[in-house]
Scaffold this motif. Structure first.
Motif, mmCIF file in Angstrom:
data_model
loop_
_atom_site.group_PDB
_atom_site.id
_atom_site.type_symbol
_atom_site.label_atom_id
_atom_site.label_comp_id
_atom_site.label_asym_id
_atom_site.label_seq_id
_atom_site.Cartn_x
_atom_site.Cartn_y
_atom_site.Cartn_z
ATOM 1 N N SER A 149 -7.938 28.587 5.797
ATOM 2 C CA SER A 149 -7.117 27.780 4.888
ATOM 3 C C SER A 149 -7.296 28.213 3.430
ATOM 4 N N ASP A 150 -8.441 28.841 3.094
ATOM 5 C CA ASP A 150 -8.658 29.323 1.725
ATOM 6 C C ASP A 150 -7.742 30.482 1.378
ATOM 7 N N LEU A 151 -7.212 31.160 2.374
ATOM 8 C CA LEU A 151 -6.412 32.369 2.160
ATOM 9 C C LEU A 151 -4.924 32.138 2.321
ATOM 10 N N GLU A 152 -4.512 30.884 2.467
ATOM 11 C CA GLU A 152 -3.101 30.598 2.674
ATOM 12 C C GLU A 152 -2.336 30.629 1.359
ATOM 13 N N GLY A 153 -1.171 31.246 1.387
ATOM 14 C CA GLY A 153 -0.294 31.280 0.229
ATOM 15 C C GLY A 153 -0.732 32.285 -0.819
ATOM 16 N N VAL B 248 -5.186 38.375 8.356
ATOM 17 C CA VAL B 248 -5.989 37.222 8.735
ATOM 18 C C VAL B 248 -5.503 36.763 10.101
ATOM 19 N N GLN B 249 -6.466 36.664 11.043
ATOM 20 C CA GLN B 249 -6.141 36.192 12.404
ATOM 21 C C GLN B 249 -6.986 35.008 12.752
ATOM 22 N N ILE C 117 -4.594 34.039 -2.133
ATOM 23 C CA ILE C 117 -4.821 35.473 -2.288
ATOM 24 C C ILE C 117 -5.187 35.795 -3.730
ATOM 25 N N TYR C 118 -4.564 35.120 -4.685
ATOM 26 C CA TYR C 118 -4.895 35.330 -6.093
ATOM 27 C C TYR C 118 -6.339 34.925 -6.376
ATOM 28 N N GLN D 12 -12.683 31.333 16.397
ATOM 29 C CA GLN D 12 -12.995 32.584 15.711
ATOM 30 C C GLN D 12 -11.787 33.050 14.898
ATOM 31 N N ASN D 13 -11.982 33.208 13.605
ATOM 32 C CA ASN D 13 -10.957 33.754 12.722
ATOM 33 C C ASN D 13 -11.520 34.998 12.064
ATOM 34 N N TYR D 14 -10.681 36.018 11.956
ATOM 35 C CA TYR D 14 -11.102 37.281 11.380
ATOM 36 C C TYR D 14 -10.194 37.645 10.211
#
Length: 167
Positions: free
Chosen positions: A128-132, A166-167, A136-137, A87-89
């Motif tokens: 992984s889509d939100l890394e870096g 993001v957790q 975020i851009y 589970q990731n939130y």
């Protein structure tokens, strides 16, 4: 007299060398002072132009400053897509930047569509889509695209992130 001739012979050579050093030193001083003066002249001219453009008092082209309005959305918390069963939130708080008061009032009745578009998109994201900063851009650009589709014909200028967790 031979002694006087030797002393007299050396004295003009010493005077010539001293004059040469004085001329070279004076030329170097002129170049240094001239360069420093040119530097201060050019740098003070640029700062005066920038100050005139900043406060609008200049006679040249001035920067146009427009007021924008910020519309704060409620914080959103979504489950992220996960193939591993983990589970990731993500908790996200955004604000919408609009150009004028009329646009702000025009988008208020459509906020349910905006939140729905955001929630549907964000539930398909993976951690992984939100890394870096690139992730975020991409999120910011996609949210802007979706909000403009939801509030059309009104237009939102920018999506501003107030909180991303993001957790």
């Amino acid at each position: 007299m031979a002694a006087e001739a030797e002393i007299g012979g050396e004295a003009p050579a010493k005077k010539g060398i001293n004059k040469l050093f004085v001329i070279i030193g004076a030329a170097a001083a002129v170049v240094i002072v001239g360069g420093a003066g040119l530097f201060f002249f050019l740098s003070s001219g640029n700062s005066a132009d920038a100050a005139a453009a900043h406060d609008g008092a200049g006679h040249g082209e001035a920067a146009i400053v427009t007021d924008t309005f910020i519309f704060n959305l409620e914080p959103m918390m979504v489950n992220l897509n996960s193939a591993e069963g983990q589970q990731n939130y993500m908790k996200l708080t955004v604000a919408l930047e609009v150009a004028d008061q009329e646009t702000m009032t025009a988008i208020q009745p459509r906020l349910a569509k905006v939140v729905d578009a955001f929630q549907v998109y964000m539930r398909e994201l993976r951690k992984s889509d939100l890394e870096g900063s690139a992730g975020i851009y991409r999120l910011k650009e996609e949210l802007l695209r979706r909000v403009n589709l939801a509030v059309y014909p009104a237009r939102v200028e920018s999506v501003l992130f107030k909180e991303i967790l993001v957790q």
